[in-house]
Design an enzyme around this catalytic site. Structure first.
Site, short mmCIF file in Angstrom:
data_model
loop_
_atom_site.label_atom_id
_atom_site.label_comp_id
_atom_site.label_asym_id
_atom_site.label_seq_id
_atom_site.Cartn_x
_atom_site.Cartn_y
_atom_site.Cartn_z
N SER A 184 0.85 -1.19 0.00
CA SER A 184 0.00 0.00 0.00
C SER A 184 0.88 1.23 0.00
O SER A 184 2.00 1.20 0.50
CB SER A 184 -0.94 0.01 1.19
OG SER A 184 -0.23 0.24 2.35
N HIS A 199 -2.95 7.16 -4.08
CA HIS A 199 -2.98 6.06 -3.12
C HIS A 199 -3.26 4.77 -3.86
O HIS A 199 -4.06 4.74 -4.78
CB HIS A 199 -4.11 6.30 -2.10
CG HIS A 199 -4.54 5.05 -1.39
ND1 HIS A 199 -5.75 4.42 -1.62
CD2 HIS A 199 -3.90 4.29 -0.46
CE1 HIS A 199 -5.83 3.35 -0.85
NE2 HIS A 199 -4.73 3.24 -0.14
N ARG A 222 -3.96 -6.40 -2.09
CA ARG A 222 -3.78 -7.33 -0.96
C ARG A 222 -4.41 -8.69 -1.23
O ARG A 222 -5.32 -8.83 -2.06
CB ARG A 222 -4.39 -6.70 0.30
CG ARG A 222 -5.85 -6.36 0.16
CD ARG A 222 -6.37 -5.48 1.29
NE ARG A 222 -7.78 -5.18 1.06
CZ ARG A 222 -8.23 -4.18 0.31
NH1 ARG A 222 -7.39 -3.37 -0.31
NH2 ARG A 222 -9.53 -3.99 0.14
N SER A 268 0.13 -4.03 16.02
CA SER A 268 0.33 -3.54 14.65
C SER A 268 1.30 -2.36 14.68
O SER A 268 1.48 -1.70 15.69
CB SER A 268 -0.99 -3.14 14.02
OG SER A 268 -1.59 -2.11 14.75
N ARG A 269 1.93 -2.10 13.53
CA ARG A 269 2.94 -1.07 13.49
C ARG A 269 2.32 0.28 13.13
O ARG A 269 2.09 0.60 11.95
CB ARG A 269 4.03 -1.44 12.48
CG ARG A 269 5.25 -0.51 12.60
CD ARG A 269 6.40 -1.00 11.73
NE ARG A 269 7.61 -0.28 11.97
CZ ARG A 269 8.02 0.76 11.22
NH1 ARG A 269 7.28 1.21 10.22
NH2 ARG A 269 9.16 1.36 11.51
#
Lengths: 337, 337
Positions: free
Chosen positions: B128, B142, B146, B296-297
């Protein structure tokens, strides 16, 4: 004190605008909590706006707005002033029927609400404000005091008050933090010795940016659903709180008015402003409720967002800096008094 | 084409970093969709980053990160470049067990998921990117592609693909809009004549800032849960899409590279950036899912936020201006091809 002194009409002369409710209606139901609270929030708006205008030299833009479903509000905004980047002080007085969503949310907080044919007439009013100064040595402040009333099937009324005041500095200044918290503590202590400790904790828990593991600021007080020991006592407490917003904040503004600052300090302020936006858009109950409510006034809800903000990838203050000290206090809320 | 040409090891040489999965593992299960998709997303990241570095002159910072629950990612970020204010291209390959929340969300989209003792092993991967240029005449872009795989009780696998590419200009440029949409349409048309019209509509519906009554940008394509006619065909379609990101966007960047702009144009860009933040924090499913997922990061999730943004109270472009023209297109999505 003020409350008992003047007549409604006379008190209204000092407001930023005529109240949302017709003065004749307010006169007629003078003793009602709805009237007393509307007068209090209008007064709080006026006192705070005037104090800010005095220090800034600028003037608030006053917008009246109506909600077609019932009620309306008065938004006062000063943008790009000498001292303040963006200062918003908003009053709203709305009524109508609770949406299913809102009733569900209230029930999840433990309220039992029996509506007539499922309909629950409500009235909600409050004053809320967010002030973002230009100088990174002057903290951002936020406060909100509100009253809610719901009429049940049998005509009886449920009511409660909520609110709080909290500070979001860019750098830690222990003297300022003490002054701010102590002013709130003194106001609380007059009403109940548990109010300050309980509502201070509630504030730290509420203004928490979970995904960052950081508080939004250094807190203050926050409470909701307050309905005991009785309406008169709670109103007196809320009045005390509302009347501390000027003494809590203005001395801090004056103190740092002429502090010089570097580009790096301004940058760190902008990064913190980004976090402020994250909290308000991701977690704030009022904002989420507002954005999801048809017919709500978006510009008044998002008035709380700073004029400018910044998101730097992997921003991390170096150890031993004042920026790191600030972060530490946000990660481990302190006792300031 | 590329896919069949080289050996895994050789193809990896061109990536921004070694893949998340060990090369030996990828070699061993070469024919698996998981491997083929991981190679495709790594390749897409590399191709796009290199094209951006070439036009900017700057270099991407490459961060590898691991998720203790399984998997990890590679974040490439270029900040404050010559052309780009903030450019992020992220790959993530994660696996583990679906959280209750995630399973619930998927079931609400119509999926039947039967887990072993309630546990559902999953694997999710994607590339992404969000690119925010400095010049207000170069649009923000953008994209995200996935792949998702879930193992059920009986060992069978459910899988689907999702993704899309969309453009967020600050000013309308019909030629750019045509080029962007047409490039996507041509890629779609090779696979199914309904893809472009359906996924264009889906994109307009998805990237919608409900409380503003505005789209985030001028759209592109968006799809999710795509699992027919068969895995091979869907993968081919996703590959076509992933390979259009450079031809969709880079010609527009080169075209406006040296456009001059005024302070007013830069200001309008900053206001639009504020709206971008509003969409991403309030509505974006990926961001909301990420922020709510433990471990999550955060920096990779919020990489999509612009370096700087602005919120002006009651901002309203004057009639007949190019800003008003932009708003009009956001309020009433157009057909660009």
């Amino acid at each position: 004190k003020k409350e008992e002194e003047g007549e409604i009409l006379e008190r209204c002369r000092g407001f930023m605008s005529a109240p949302v409710t017709d003065i004749s209606v307010l006169e007629k139901r003078k003793g009602d909590m709805r009237t007393r609270m509307e007068m209090l929030i209008m007064e709080t708006q006026a006192d705070f706006c005037k104090a800010l205008e005095k220090v800034d030299g600028g003037t608030f833009k006053v917008d009246r707005w109506e909600r077609k479903e019932g009620g309306g509000g008065i938004s006062c905004v000063m943008q790009d002033g000498k001292v303040f980047e963006k200062a918003g002080v908003n009053v709203s007085v709305v009524s109508g029927y609770l949406t299913e969503e809102a009733a569900k949310q209230m029930r999840s907080r433990g309220k039992v609400l029996k509506g007539k044919d499922g309909k629950l007439p409500f009235c909600a009013m409050g004053v809320s404000s967010v002030i973002h100064p230009k100088n990174p040595h002057i903290p951002t402040v936020h406060f909100n005091y509100r009253y809610f009333e719901i009429e049940e099937e049998d005509g009886s009324k449920q009511w409660w008050f909520g609110g709080g005041t909290d500070l979001t500095p860019v750098y830690i200044n222990k003297e300022d933090a003490f002054h701010f918290h102590n002013t709130l503590k003194e106001a609380c202590d007059k009403h109940h010795s548990q109010y300050y400790p309980d509502f201070k904790k509630w504030c730290d828990r509420y203004f928490y940016i979970r995904h960052r593991g950081e508080s939004r600021g250094i807190g203050g007080i926050f409470f909701d659903d307050l309905d005991s020991p009785n309406q008169e006592e709670v109103f007196k407490f809320v009045k005390s709180c509302a009347r501390t917003v000027v003494p809590c904040y203005l001395p801090i503004v004056y103190k740092h008015l002429n502090d010089s600052f570097t580009k790096e300090e301004k940058d760190w302020q902008q990064v913190r402003r980004g976090r402020y936006v994250e909290f308000n858009l991701v977690y704030d109950r009022g904002v989420k409720f507002g954005l999801a409510t048809p017919g709500s006034r978006i510009e008044s809800i998002l008035m709380s967002l700073p004029l400018t903000a910044k998101w730097e990838y992997m921003h991390k203050p170096a150890e031993g800096t004042r920026e790191a000290e600030m972060l530490e206090a946000l990660r481990n809320p302190k006792e300031w008094v």
